[in-house]
Design an enzyme around this catalytic site. Structure first.
Site, PDB file in Angstrom:
ATOM      1  N   SER A  99       0.540  -1.444  -0.044  1.00 42.80           N
ATOM      2  CA  SER A  99      -0.207  -0.090   0.200  1.00 42.80           C
ATOM      3  C   SER A  99       0.865   0.777  -0.067  1.00 42.80           C
ATOM      4  O   SER A  99       2.360   1.604  -0.437  1.00 42.80           O
ATOM      5  CB  SER A  99      -0.871  -0.451   1.442  1.00 42.80           C
ATOM      6  OG  SER A  99      -0.277  -0.006   2.739  1.00 42.80           O
ATOM      7  N   GLY A 100       0.392   2.520   0.194  1.00 43.22           N
ATOM      8  CA  GLY A 100       1.220   3.745   0.256  1.00 43.22           C
ATOM      9  C   GLY A 100       2.014   3.580   0.903  1.00 43.22           C
ATOM     10  O   GLY A 100       3.519   3.923   0.377  1.00 43.22           O
ATOM     11  N   HIS A 101       2.903   2.999   2.152  1.00 46.73           N
ATOM     12  CA  HIS A 101       4.310   3.463   2.467  1.00 46.73           C
ATOM     13  C   HIS A 101       5.189   1.897   1.493  1.00 46.73           C
ATOM     14  O   HIS A 101       6.041   2.408   1.448  1.00 46.73           O
ATOM     15  CB  HIS A 101       4.235   3.196   3.839  1.00 46.73           C
ATOM     16  CG  HIS A 101       5.503   2.404   4.674  1.00 46.73           C
ATOM     17  ND1 HIS A 101       6.350   3.836   4.013  1.00 46.73           N
ATOM     18  CD2 HIS A 101       6.093   1.810   5.321  1.00 46.73           C
ATOM     19  CE1 HIS A 101       7.685   2.962   5.185  1.00 46.73           C
ATOM     20  NE2 HIS A 101       6.976   2.685   5.349  1.00 46.73           N
TER      21      HIS A 101
ATOM     22  N   ASP B  47       1.555  -8.574   0.023  1.00 41.54           N
ATOM     23  CA  ASP B  47       0.550  -8.405   0.754  1.00 41.54           C
ATOM     24  C   ASP B  47      -0.498  -9.530   0.664  1.00 41.54           C
ATOM     25  O   ASP B  47      -0.311 -10.439   0.037  1.00 41.54           O
ATOM     26  CB  ASP B  47       0.254  -6.909  -0.798  1.00 41.54           C
ATOM     27  CG  ASP B  47      -0.943  -6.260   0.368  1.00 41.54           C
ATOM     28  OD1 ASP B  47       0.327  -5.235   0.616  1.00 41.54           O
ATOM     29  OD2 ASP B  47      -2.694  -6.233   0.066  1.00 41.54           O
TER      30      ASP B  47
ATOM     31  N   GLY C 275       3.439   1.068   7.680  1.00 45.16           N
ATOM     32  CA  GLY C 275       3.445   2.071   8.208  1.00 45.16           C
ATOM     33  C   GLY C 275       3.216   1.649   9.925  1.00 45.16           C
ATOM     34  O   GLY C 275       3.936   2.392  10.353  1.00 45.16           O
TER      35      GLY C 275
ATOM     36  N   HIS D  11      22.546  16.377  15.222  1.00 48.89           N
ATOM     37  CA  HIS D  11      23.443  15.545  15.568  1.00 48.89           C
ATOM     38  C   HIS D  11      22.936  14.935  16.882  1.00 48.89           C
ATOM     39  O   HIS D  11      22.329  15.968  17.602  1.00 48.89           O
ATOM     40  CB  HIS D  11      24.658  17.154  16.051  1.00 48.89           C
ATOM     41  CG  HIS D  11      24.462  17.542  16.903  1.00 48.89           C
ATOM     42  ND1 HIS D  11      24.732  17.913  18.269  1.00 48.89           N
ATOM     43  CD2 HIS D  11      23.560  18.998  16.794  1.00 48.89           C
ATOM     44  CE1 HIS D  11      24.854  18.842  19.058  1.00 48.89           C
ATOM     45  NE2 HIS D  11      23.939  19.514  18.462  1.00 48.89           N
TER      46      HIS D  11
ATOM     47  N   HIS E 184       8.786   6.456  14.617  1.00 46.95           N
ATOM     48  CA  HIS E 184       8.868   6.537  13.064  1.00 46.95           C
ATOM     49  C   HIS E 184       8.140   8.287  13.280  1.00 46.95           C
ATOM     50  O   HIS E 184       7.692   8.897  13.487  1.00 46.95           O
ATOM     51  CB  HIS E 184       7.544   6.111  12.024  1.00 46.95           C
ATOM     52  CG  HIS E 184       6.371   7.015  11.140  1.00 46.95           C
ATOM     53  ND1 HIS E 184       4.984   6.477  10.949  1.00 46.95           N
ATOM     54  CD2 HIS E 184       6.768   7.834  10.245  1.00 46.95           C
ATOM     55  CE1 HIS E 184       5.199   7.063   9.459  1.00 46.95           C
ATOM     56  NE2 HIS E 184       6.096   8.127   9.114  1.00 46.95           N
TER      57      HIS E 184
END
Ligand SMILES: CC(C)(COP(=O)(O)OP(=O)(O)OC[C@H]1O[C@@H](n2cnc3c(N)ncnc32)[C@H](O)[C@@H]1OP(=O)(O)O)[C@@H](O)C(=O)NCCC(=O)NCCS
Length: 212
Positions: free
Chosen positions: A11-13, A34, A68, A135, A144
């Protein structure tokens, strides 16, 4: 490294992950797995089986979890690691990665990201489009970082947290694991309790654990 890459999740991700893998030009073939049987292909890349089929391909394919949801991604990646799977790190060619940056396996770094020097990012993380991580950050496993997030220097993000689109974290801040920081939120004090946090500066709205 293997010649074939299988991406779990079409899917999207998963599509963005596939796009990055194509641009890296390291694999002779790329395919999806999938669990939705109605999806036969995604962005022209064939869906060749279900997620559990990944375990049949541990010897002949690199495997990447393109899902995701942090909890689902962790569950699948941990099982694959236990079985000895080869899990690449995916980095879009249009990123800036500083010296002495460490990135864990199964982590994807998307287009336009800047990671400054001496930062450590764990395994199974998503560093989404256009995020900046300055840093000496320490980003835990299965975090995420959504598009356009800005982390200042010396920030620590605990395992499995999700920082929503466009959120910012000031320098020297620690955010514990299992947090969801909402879209556009600003974090200026340590977050020591898992939960959902929104606003400028953030306030806690609910416990939210494992919803993402
Ligand atoms: C934080 C978030 C997960 C909360 O979702 P939720 O648990 O369904 O929460 P609700 O929509 O029920 O909202 C709860 C309260 O917080 C407020 N709220 C929710 N998100 C907010 C945000 N980002 N900023 C300010 N307030 C917010 C709601 O208005 C609501 O306030 P109210 O009780 O006074 O009406 C969601 O709003 C969010 O920001 N998601 C980020 C999405 C994202 O980054 N996507 C990118 C993916 S790559």
């Amino acid at each position: 490294m293997k010649e074939k890459l299988l991406i779990i999740g079409a899917s999207g991700h998963g599509k963005v992950v596939a796009d990055i893998a194509l641009k890296m030009n390291k694999w002779k073939s790329i395919a999806f797995l999938d669990d939705d049987e109605t999806v036969k292909s995604s962005m022209g890349i064939e869906v060749v089986g279900k997620s559990l089929d990944a375990f049949k391909h541990i010897q002949d394919c690199d495997l990447f979890v393109g899902i995701g949801n942090n909890v689902t991604r962790e569950t699948i990646q941990e099982k694959l690691e236990t079985e000895g799977a080869s899990l690449p790190t995916l980095i879009h060619p249009a990123t800036v990665i500083g010296d002495q940056v460490e990135l864990g396996v199964g982590t994807v770094v998307m287009a336009g990201v800047v990671v400054n020097c001496c930062t450590e990012i764990g395994k199974g993380c998503i560093v989404n489009t256009g995020a900046t991580i300055d840093h000496d950050n320490l980003v835990g496993d299965y975090v995420h970082i959504s598009p356009g997030v800005n982390l200042a220097g010396m920030v620590k993000i605990g395992k499995g947290s999700w920082l929503g689109i466009g959120s910012s974290v000031s320098n020297n801040i620690n955010i514990t694991g299992g947090c969801n920081v909402g879209a556009g939120a600003v974090v200026v004090k340590d977050i020591t309790e898992a939960g959902v946090y929104v606003g400028v500066p953030v306030r806690r709205v609910n416990d939210g654990w494992q919803r993402f």
